[in-house]
Motif scaffolding. Structure first.
Motif, short mmCIF file in Angstrom:
data_model
loop_
_atom_site.label_atom_id
_atom_site.label_comp_id
_atom_site.label_asym_id
_atom_site.label_seq_id
_atom_site.Cartn_x
_atom_site.Cartn_y
_atom_site.Cartn_z
N ALA A 31 26.98 32.99 18.14
CA ALA A 31 25.82 32.20 18.57
C ALA A 31 25.30 31.36 17.42
CB ALA A 31 24.72 33.12 19.07
N ALA A 32 24.87 30.19 17.76
CA ALA A 32 24.31 29.29 16.75
C ALA A 32 22.91 29.77 16.33
CB ALA A 32 24.23 27.87 17.30
N ALA A 33 22.50 29.38 15.16
CA ALA A 33 21.19 29.80 14.64
C ALA A 33 20.05 29.23 15.47
CB ALA A 33 21.06 29.38 13.19
N ASP A 34 20.24 28.06 16.07
CA ASP A 34 19.17 27.44 16.85
C ASP A 34 19.25 27.80 18.33
OD1 ASP A 34 21.48 26.06 17.34
OD2 ASP A 34 20.52 24.10 17.39
N ARG A 35 19.88 28.92 18.63
CA ARG A 35 20.05 29.36 20.03
C ARG A 35 18.71 29.58 20.72
NH1 ARG A 35 22.95 31.51 24.00
NH2 ARG A 35 22.47 33.56 24.84
N ALA A 36 17.75 30.14 20.02
CA ALA A 36 16.44 30.40 20.63
C ALA A 36 15.78 29.09 21.06
CB ALA A 36 15.54 31.15 19.65
N GLY A 65 17.36 26.34 21.88
CA GLY A 65 18.12 25.87 23.02
C GLY A 65 17.72 26.59 24.30
N CYS A 66 17.49 27.90 24.20
CA CYS A 66 17.05 28.68 25.37
C CYS A 66 15.68 28.22 25.84
CB CYS A 66 17.03 30.17 25.04
SG CYS A 66 18.66 30.89 24.86
N LYS A 67 14.79 27.97 24.89
CA LYS A 67 13.44 27.50 25.26
C LYS A 67 13.52 26.14 25.94
CE LYS A 67 10.96 29.91 21.61
NZ LYS A 67 10.19 29.78 20.36
N ALA A 68 14.36 25.27 25.43
CA ALA A 68 14.50 23.94 26.01
C ALA A 68 15.08 24.02 27.42
CB ALA A 68 15.39 23.06 25.12
N GLU A 69 16.10 24.87 27.62
CA GLU A 69 16.69 25.03 28.94
C GLU A 69 15.70 25.64 29.92
OE1 GLU A 69 19.63 23.94 30.18
OE2 GLU A 69 19.80 22.94 28.26
N ALA A 70 14.92 26.61 29.46
CA ALA A 70 13.91 27.23 30.33
C ALA A 70 12.86 26.19 30.73
CB ALA A 70 13.26 28.42 29.62
N GLU A 71 12.48 25.34 29.79
CA GLU A 71 11.50 24.29 30.08
C GLU A 71 12.06 23.30 31.09
OE1 GLU A 71 8.07 22.40 30.39
OE2 GLU A 71 8.35 24.27 29.28
N LYS A 72 13.33 22.92 30.94
CA LYS A 72 13.96 22.01 31.91
C LYS A 72 13.99 22.65 33.29
CE LYS A 72 17.86 20.91 29.78
NZ LYS A 72 19.11 20.22 29.39
N PHE A 73 14.27 23.95 33.34
CA PHE A 73 14.30 24.65 34.62
C PHE A 73 12.91 24.65 35.26
CE2 PHE A 73 13.45 28.69 36.84
CZ PHE A 73 14.22 28.45 37.97
N HIS A 74 11.87 24.94 34.47
CA HIS A 74 10.50 24.95 35.01
C HIS A 74 10.10 23.57 35.54
CE1 HIS A 74 9.38 29.04 34.12
NE2 HIS A 74 9.72 28.90 32.85
N GLY A 112 15.65 35.84 37.66
CA GLY A 112 17.10 35.85 37.52
C GLY A 112 17.60 34.66 36.72
N VAL A 113 17.07 33.49 37.01
CA VAL A 113 17.50 32.28 36.30
C VAL A 113 17.10 32.36 34.83
CG1 VAL A 113 17.18 29.79 36.10
CG2 VAL A 113 17.53 30.83 38.35
N LEU A 114 15.86 32.77 34.56
CA LEU A 114 15.41 32.86 33.17
C LEU A 114 16.19 33.91 32.39
CD1 LEU A 114 11.57 32.40 33.62
CD2 LEU A 114 13.26 30.73 32.85
N THR A 115 16.59 35.00 33.06
CA THR A 115 17.42 36.01 32.40
C THR A 115 18.78 35.43 32.06
OG1 THR A 115 16.28 37.79 33.56
CG2 THR A 115 18.46 38.29 32.66
N LYS A 116 19.38 34.70 32.99
CA LYS A 116 20.69 34.07 32.73
C LYS A 116 20.60 33.08 31.57
CE LYS A 116 23.71 35.45 35.83
NZ LYS A 116 24.98 36.03 35.52
N ILE A 117 19.52 32.33 31.51
CA ILE A 117 19.36 31.36 30.42
C ILE A 117 19.29 32.07 29.08
CG2 ILE A 117 17.76 29.71 29.38
CD1 ILE A 117 17.12 28.76 32.22
N SER A 118 18.54 33.16 29.01
CA SER A 118 18.36 33.85 27.73
C SER A 118 19.57 34.67 27.33
CB SER A 118 17.12 34.74 27.78
OG SER A 118 17.29 35.78 28.72
#
Length: 88
Positions: free
Chosen positions: A29-34, A36-45, A80-86
């Motif tokens: 995993a890349a160091a900036d993974r967290a 990326g997860c926050k950005a993907e979660a925000e896009k989903f919201h 479920g979606v947020l769990t998959k993203i993280s």
């Protein structure tokens, strides 16, 4: 061209083809993974919010869209979606 002698074979033929070497990819995993997860979660919201607004308008015209709106509001789907993203 390199020749390889094999003692025991399935056939006595000669094979001529390019050889390929498989290298295991780096799957760490890349160091900036967290981030990326926050950005993907925000896009989903944001996408979910837009869908709910559109379904709200459509449900005024047709009842079937009210059911779709309820699915979009389902907390199990959200979780479920947020769990998959993280996790992934």
């Amino acid at each position: 061209m390199e020749q390889i002698k094999v003692i025991q074979t399935a056939s006595r033929g000669i094979a001529v083809a390019p050889a390929y070497c498989y290298h295991q990819p780096n799957l760490t995993a890349a160091a900036d993974r967290a981030e990326g997860c926050k950005a993907e979660a925000e896009k989903f919201h944001q996408a979910r919010k837009a869908v709910i607004q559109e379904l709200e308008q459509l449900s005024r015209e047709e009842e079937i869209f009210a059911a779709h709106r309820e699915i979009a509001n389902d907390f199990m789907l959200l979780d479920g979606v947020l769990t998959k993203i993280s996790v992934e």
